[in-house]
Design an enzyme around this catalytic site. Sequence first.
Site, mmCIF file in Angstrom:
data_model
loop_
_atom_site.group_PDB
_atom_site.id
_atom_site.type_symbol
_atom_site.label_atom_id
_atom_site.label_comp_id
_atom_site.label_asym_id
_atom_site.label_seq_id
_atom_site.Cartn_x
_atom_site.Cartn_y
_atom_site.Cartn_z
ATOM 1 N N VAL A 25 4.109 8.298 -14.113
ATOM 2 C CA VAL A 25 5.919 8.193 -13.605
ATOM 3 C C VAL A 25 6.348 8.070 -15.327
ATOM 4 C CG1 VAL A 25 5.787 7.697 -11.506
ATOM 5 C CG2 VAL A 25 5.495 6.140 -13.007
ATOM 6 N N SER A 26 7.511 8.316 -15.423
ATOM 7 C CA SER A 26 8.145 8.506 -16.850
ATOM 8 C C SER A 26 9.159 7.171 -17.062
ATOM 9 C CB SER A 26 8.787 9.610 -17.158
ATOM 10 O OG SER A 26 9.834 9.771 -16.248
ATOM 11 N N SER A 27 9.482 6.479 -15.923
ATOM 12 C CA SER A 27 10.283 5.172 -16.118
ATOM 13 C C SER A 27 9.632 3.899 -15.621
ATOM 14 C CB SER A 27 11.526 5.729 -15.804
ATOM 15 O OG SER A 27 11.798 5.837 -14.341
#
Length: 524
Positions: A25-27
Site C-alpha cells: 500500500v502506498s500511504s
Amino acid sequence: MNGFRRPTTRTADGAPLKAIVYCRVSSVAQTKKGDGLASQEQRCREYAAFKGYNVVKVVYDRAVSGKLLDRPGIREVVQFLKREKQADQYVVVFDDISRLARDIRTHLDLRDAIYATGAQMDCPTIEFREDSDGLYFEGMQALNAEHYRRKNAEQTKNRMRGRAMNGYWCFHAPPGYKFARVAGHGNLLVRDEPMASVIQEALEGFASGRLQSQGEVKRFLEQRPEFMQGRRRSELRYEDVIRFLTRPHYAGYIEIPEWDVPLRKGHHEGLISLEQYEQIQERIRDGARAPARRDINADFALRGAVLCADCGKPLTACWSKSKTGRKHPYYLCFTKGCVSSRKSIPRARLEDDFEALLQKMTPSAETFALASVMFRQAWDAYLEQATQVIAALKADIVRLDRQIEQLLDRLVEASNASTVAAYERRIAKLEKDRLIAAERLNKKPGPKRSFDDMFELACGFLSSPWNLWKSQSLNARRMVLKLAFAERLAYGRNEGFRTPKTTLPFKMLADFETAKCRMAGRDR
C-alpha cells in the site's frame, strides 16, 4: 528477454511451486484505515490455492510508493530468492500489476531482477507470457498503472492548489497549529496550545527587537519545556529557527511560490500581524543573526552587557580555581593591549554594584504621580490621532489600488521579459503593502486596553526594575537589561559603573525626579 519462460504451476518433478505473496500500500492512511494489505493477502492466497501453489512466505511494503525501485519488501523478496539454490521452484504472487510497480521503468527492472533468480511471477489479473501479445499486454498494463499514478498526483495537486488559492493550508499543520473540523471550512488550522503561545511570544519578541538575534530566539525556544517536549533533539538547529521566522502562516497568510500561489489571506487565525511578519523579514535581511552562545547562563547574567571602561570591549567571565581547589567567579577584560587586560573583577562586587544602580533607578511616589498626569495627556493625544490614522489608511488603500491597476495596464502592453518581471515584482510589493494597510485598518488603530490597564502594567516594571531582577530568572534579567538601558554599561575596576544611558521611560522619570524638565501644555 533473457530468463523469460511460460509460467508453470509445478516443478520438473511434479511438486507444487512455492509461492511468495507480495502486498503493498502506498500511504500511511491505508495501513491504519481499511484493510488493504489483508485484502491483498487473502486474494493472493485464494489465487495460489486455485493454481496449486504452496504459500511459504508473505512480504509487505507499508506506505511505500509504487514508483520506487528500492523498497524494503521487494529487497527482501529478491534477496530471499538469490539465497535459494532452487529459486526456479518459487513464484512471486501479487494481487495486481499496480501492486508490483506504478512506473514502467520500475516494473521492467523488478521483472528482470525476479526472473534473473530463476523464479516466476503470477497475478490474478494478468497472465505473464513471453510471446509478443503477452509482452505487449503486460507493458500496456504497466503503463496504465503509471498513468493512473501520474493522473492521480495531478488531480490531487490541482485540488490542493485550489484549496490553497481559497486561503486554506493543505499540508501538515505547522508547529503551533493543529487541524480541526470547523463548520463552513472543513479542516482548518487552529491554535495548538501551549505551543502556539510560545511561538507567538518568540515571533513578537524578534519583531520588536526584544530578542535581538536568531541566536536569542533559538535560546528562548530551547528554554521552554512545552516547546521542546517530544522533539528528537535537545537543541534546535538554525534551519528550524529560520523556518519559524519565515513562515507566513503565523501571520494568518498562505503562500506557495512553487505552485504559483501568491501571498493571500488565510482563513486561519494568525499568531502575529502581517506587519510584524514583515518586520521579522526585514531584520533577517539585515543580518540579525548571532551565535547562540553556550556561555550565557545564570552564573554570569551580565556577560555581554557590561563593557570594560578602559577599552570599550565587552567583559567576559569565568570560574577560576584557587590553590585549595575552590572555584571563584570573576568578570575580566580579555582584550590585548588594554590596561585592565586579564585583571579580574570578583563577580559579587560587580553584580552588587549593578544591583545598587538598579535600586537608584526606583522613582519616588511624587514622580510617579507627575508622570501619570503627563502620560495621560499623551494618551489622549494618541486617541485623537487614531481617527486620523484610519483616514490615512483608507487613503493609502485607494492609492495602492490605483497604482496596481496602472501597473497591470502596463504589464499587458509590455513585451520585454525583463520589463514584465520588473512589473510583476512591483505589483507583488504593492499588493503586500495593501494587505498590511488593510490588516491595520481591520484592527482599528488605537489602544486595545484602557489607560489605567496599560499604565498599571508598565508601572510594575518602571516603579522598580530591581524587583524583576531579583526573580533570578535569566530571561527576566536579560529583559531588564534590554528595557532599562539603551546601551551596554561601562565598568571600571576602580571607579565602578559609569553613568548609564537609560531608555526613554527611565530617562524621563529621572528628569522628573530632578525637576529638570516639564511637559509643555497643548495649545487649546
